[in-house]
Every structure is written in C-alpha cells, then in structure tokens.
Design a protein around this motif. Structure first.
Motif, short mmCIF file in Angstrom:
data_model
loop_
_atom_site.label_atom_id
_atom_site.label_comp_id
_atom_site.label_asym_id
_atom_site.label_seq_id
_atom_site.Cartn_x
_atom_site.Cartn_y
_atom_site.Cartn_z
N GLU A 62 0.83 -1.17 0.07
CA GLU A 62 0.04 0.02 0.17
C GLU A 62 0.81 1.32 0.11
O GLU A 62 0.69 2.25 -0.53
CB GLU A 62 -0.81 0.17 1.30
N ALA A 63 2.05 1.26 0.68
CA ALA A 63 2.84 2.37 0.89
C ALA A 63 3.93 2.31 -0.44
O ALA A 63 4.86 3.21 -0.34
CB ALA A 63 3.59 2.26 2.02
N ARG A 64 3.75 1.27 -1.22
CA ARG A 64 4.93 1.22 -2.40
C ARG A 64 6.30 1.12 -1.75
O ARG A 64 7.13 1.80 -2.27
CB ARG A 64 4.58 2.45 -3.21
N ASP A 65 6.50 0.33 -0.50
CA ASP A 65 7.58 0.17 0.14
C ASP A 65 8.43 -1.18 -0.53
O ASP A 65 8.07 -2.21 0.18
CB ASP A 65 7.60 0.29 1.50
N ALA A 66 8.82 -1.06 -1.54
CA ALA A 66 9.68 -2.19 -2.06
C ALA A 66 10.94 -2.83 -1.25
O ALA A 66 10.99 -3.95 -1.26
CB ALA A 66 9.96 -1.99 -3.48
N ASP A 67 11.31 -1.93 -0.47
CA ASP A 67 12.38 -2.33 0.21
C ASP A 67 12.32 -3.31 1.26
O ASP A 67 12.77 -4.35 1.63
CB ASP A 67 13.20 -1.06 1.00
N THR A 68 10.98 -3.05 2.04
CA THR A 68 10.56 -4.03 3.15
C THR A 68 10.14 -5.22 2.42
O THR A 68 10.28 -6.13 3.18
CB THR A 68 9.25 -3.10 3.87
N GLU A 69 9.39 -5.03 1.35
CA GLU A 69 8.89 -6.47 0.66
C GLU A 69 10.37 -7.13 0.28
O GLU A 69 10.15 -8.55 0.66
CB GLU A 69 8.14 -5.93 -0.44
N ARG A 70 11.18 -6.68 -0.04
CA ARG A 70 12.35 -7.25 -0.49
C ARG A 70 12.83 -7.89 0.66
O ARG A 70 13.62 -9.18 0.87
CB ARG A 70 13.27 -6.64 -1.11
N ALA A 71 13.01 -7.43 1.87
CA ALA A 71 13.68 -7.85 3.13
C ALA A 71 13.01 -8.96 3.61
O ALA A 71 13.38 -9.95 3.99
CB ALA A 71 13.60 -6.54 4.12
N VAL A 72 11.75 -8.96 3.40
CA VAL A 72 10.75 -10.24 3.84
C VAL A 72 11.07 -11.25 3.07
O VAL A 72 11.06 -12.40 3.73
CB VAL A 72 9.13 -9.51 3.74
N ALA A 73 10.92 -10.96 1.86
CA ALA A 73 11.08 -12.14 0.84
C ALA A 73 12.71 -12.68 1.17
O ALA A 73 12.77 -13.93 1.20
CB ALA A 73 11.45 -11.59 -0.67
N GLY A 74 13.60 -11.99 1.56
CA GLY A 74 14.95 -12.52 1.78
C GLY A 74 15.02 -13.33 3.12
O GLY A 74 15.62 -14.38 3.23
N VAL A 75 14.09 -13.05 4.06
CA VAL A 75 14.05 -13.93 5.21
C VAL A 75 13.41 -15.16 4.78
O VAL A 75 13.80 -16.09 5.31
CB VAL A 75 13.18 -13.25 6.33
N TRP A 76 12.35 -15.13 4.01
CA TRP A 76 11.85 -16.32 3.68
C TRP A 76 12.87 -17.04 2.69
O TRP A 76 12.68 -18.39 2.85
CB TRP A 76 10.44 -16.26 3.14
N GLN A 77 13.41 -16.68 2.21
CA GLN A 77 14.57 -17.36 1.09
C GLN A 77 15.20 -18.16 1.90
O GLN A 77 15.77 -19.08 1.87
CB GLN A 77 15.11 -16.15 0.15
N MET A 78 16.03 -17.38 2.99
CA MET A 78 16.89 -18.07 3.75
C MET A 78 16.29 -19.29 4.98
O MET A 78 17.07 -20.08 4.91
CB MET A 78 17.40 -16.82 4.83
N ARG A 79 15.01 -18.79 4.92
CA ARG A 79 14.21 -20.07 5.92
C ARG A 79 14.39 -21.27 4.72
O ARG A 79 14.52 -22.34 5.22
CB ARG A 79 13.14 -19.77 6.10
N LEU A 80 13.79 -20.79 3.92
CA LEU A 80 13.79 -22.08 2.63
C LEU A 80 15.29 -22.67 2.28
O LEU A 80 15.38 -24.19 2.37
CB LEU A 80 13.13 -21.67 1.41
N GLN A 81 16.07 -21.71 2.26
CA GLN A 81 17.35 -22.20 2.11
C GLN A 81 18.16 -23.13 3.28
O GLN A 81 18.71 -24.17 2.99
CB GLN A 81 18.38 -21.17 1.65
N GLN A 82 17.64 -22.79 4.37
CA GLN A 82 18.16 -23.64 5.44
C GLN A 82 17.64 -25.21 5.26
O GLN A 82 18.37 -25.78 5.83
CB GLN A 82 17.79 -22.99 6.73
N ILE A 83 16.30 -25.12 5.00
CA ILE A 83 15.59 -26.49 4.87
C ILE A 83 16.47 -27.10 3.91
O ILE A 83 16.80 -28.29 3.97
CB ILE A 83 14.08 -26.15 4.44
N LEU A 84 16.84 -26.54 2.62
CA LEU A 84 17.51 -27.16 1.50
C LEU A 84 18.95 -27.46 1.97
O LEU A 84 19.38 -28.64 1.55
CB LEU A 84 17.42 -26.36 0.28
N ARG A 85 19.40 -26.95 2.80
CA ARG A 85 20.91 -27.30 3.11
C ARG A 85 20.69 -28.40 3.99
O ARG A 85 21.79 -29.26 4.07
CB ARG A 85 21.49 -25.93 3.96
N GLU A 86 19.82 -28.43 5.02
CA GLU A 86 19.69 -29.55 5.97
C GLU A 86 19.19 -30.84 5.29
O GLU A 86 19.75 -31.96 5.53
CB GLU A 86 18.95 -29.42 7.23
N ASP A 87 18.49 -30.88 4.12
CA ASP A 87 18.21 -31.99 3.53
C ASP A 87 17.90 -31.72 1.99
O ASP A 87 16.85 -31.12 1.58
CB ASP A 87 16.62 -32.49 4.15
#
Length: 182
Positions: free
Chosen positions: A104-129
């Motif tokens: 709504e605020a057109r804040d792409a930085d926050t959206e990218r930061a949140v996507a980065g967190v979920w990317q890391m969470r998924l990466q952690q799962i793939l690293r473990e298995d």
C-alpha cells in the motif's frame, strides 16, 4: 566461509542493518534463524529457495493467499514438524500484514527484506536436506506461482539459455529487455 561481522565491509554491514531495521519482525526471524550460522557470505543461494521465497511473499498480497498459506503450512509440517509448521502459520499471518502495508505504501525495500528472510528459511531447509528440493519445486510450481498475478509470476522461476557462436558470429541473450547499440 561463515559470516564474520568483523570481516564484512562496513558499508555492507550498514546496508544490511538498514534493510533489516525496516521491520522488527525481520530482525526477530533472523535471530531465531541464527543468521550468523546459516548464511554464508559468498555462498550461492539455491535458485528454488530464492524463487519460492519471492513467490511466497508475492502471494501474500493476492486473493488466493488463504489457499496458498494452507499449502505452505502443510508442506512445512511434512518436511519439518507440526510444531514448527504452527510457528510458520503464525509468522505468515504477521508478515502478511507487513507485506500488505508495504504494498500500500509502495515500499519495495520492506517487501524485498521480508522475501529475503523467507528465502533464507527455505535455504536452511534445503541445506539440511537437499533431497527436499523437488518437493519445494512442486510447492513453487503447484501452489505459489499460480497464486501470483501474471506480471509477478513471469519473474519467478529460472531461465536457462545456451548459445553457440562460431567464426565471427555474435550471441546476444537476455532474460528480459535488451538494448544493443554498436
């Protein structure tokens, strides 16, 4: 090579600190993920984890979110534990509100930061298995990408281009727009 704050260039630390300070939620997730232990500077992220994290955050702002959320939590419970899946359910509810506010605020930085967190969470799962890559790809292709609007869905996924030139031939390839002036 593990993350070492003392060896990271100060301007990179400042940029990372700025990006992560956009949300208390992002900071809390990084603490829970033990950021310094799971993210290695210079290591390449798995393209499936990158695409799935981006698509997950993009799907949060769609009408298909409830169905997508159920699929993600169910997947998480299968590959991890039901207890962890319930924590993910709560995290998704909290972060969705942030993504909607960022859109709504057109804040792409926050959206990218949140996507980065979920990317890391998924990466952690793939690293473990690493064998879970196919399951994550099925989640991406079957649930996450279809939930996205057409313009966002086109940006998700991977592109493999191969070309061969011989003699004085030239090859120009681009995943999107390309402007050539010779």
């Amino acid at each position: 090579m593990a993350f070492d704050e003392n060896r990271t260039p100060s301007n990179l630390r400042q940029k990372l600190s700025y990006r992560l300070s956009t949300s208390r939620y992002v900071k809390s997730l990084l603490r829970r993920l033990q950021f310094s232990k799971i993210f290695a500077w210079g290591c390449k992220m798995d393209p499936i984890a990158l695409a799935a994290g981006t698509a997950l955050v993009g799907a949060m702002a769609t009408d298909a979110w409830q169905q997508t959320r159920i699929a993600v939590v169910s997947w998480w419970g299968r590959v991890r534990s039901n207890q962890e899946a319930e924590a993910v359910r709560a995290d998704l509810a909290e972060v969705r509100a942030q993504v909607l506010a960022a859109r709504e605020a057109r804040d792409a930085d926050t959206e990218r930061a949140v996507a980065g967190v979920w990317q890391m969470r998924l990466q952690q799962i793939l690293r473990e298995d690493p064998l879970l890559e196919n399951e994550l790809r099925r989640l991406l292709d079957g649930e996450l990408t279809p939930a996205l609007p057409a313009d966002e869905g086109e940006r998700i996924g991977s592109l493999l281009m191969k070309a061969t030139a011989s003699g004085s031939g030239r090859v120009y390839q681009a995943g999107r727009d390309q402007h050539i002036s010779e």
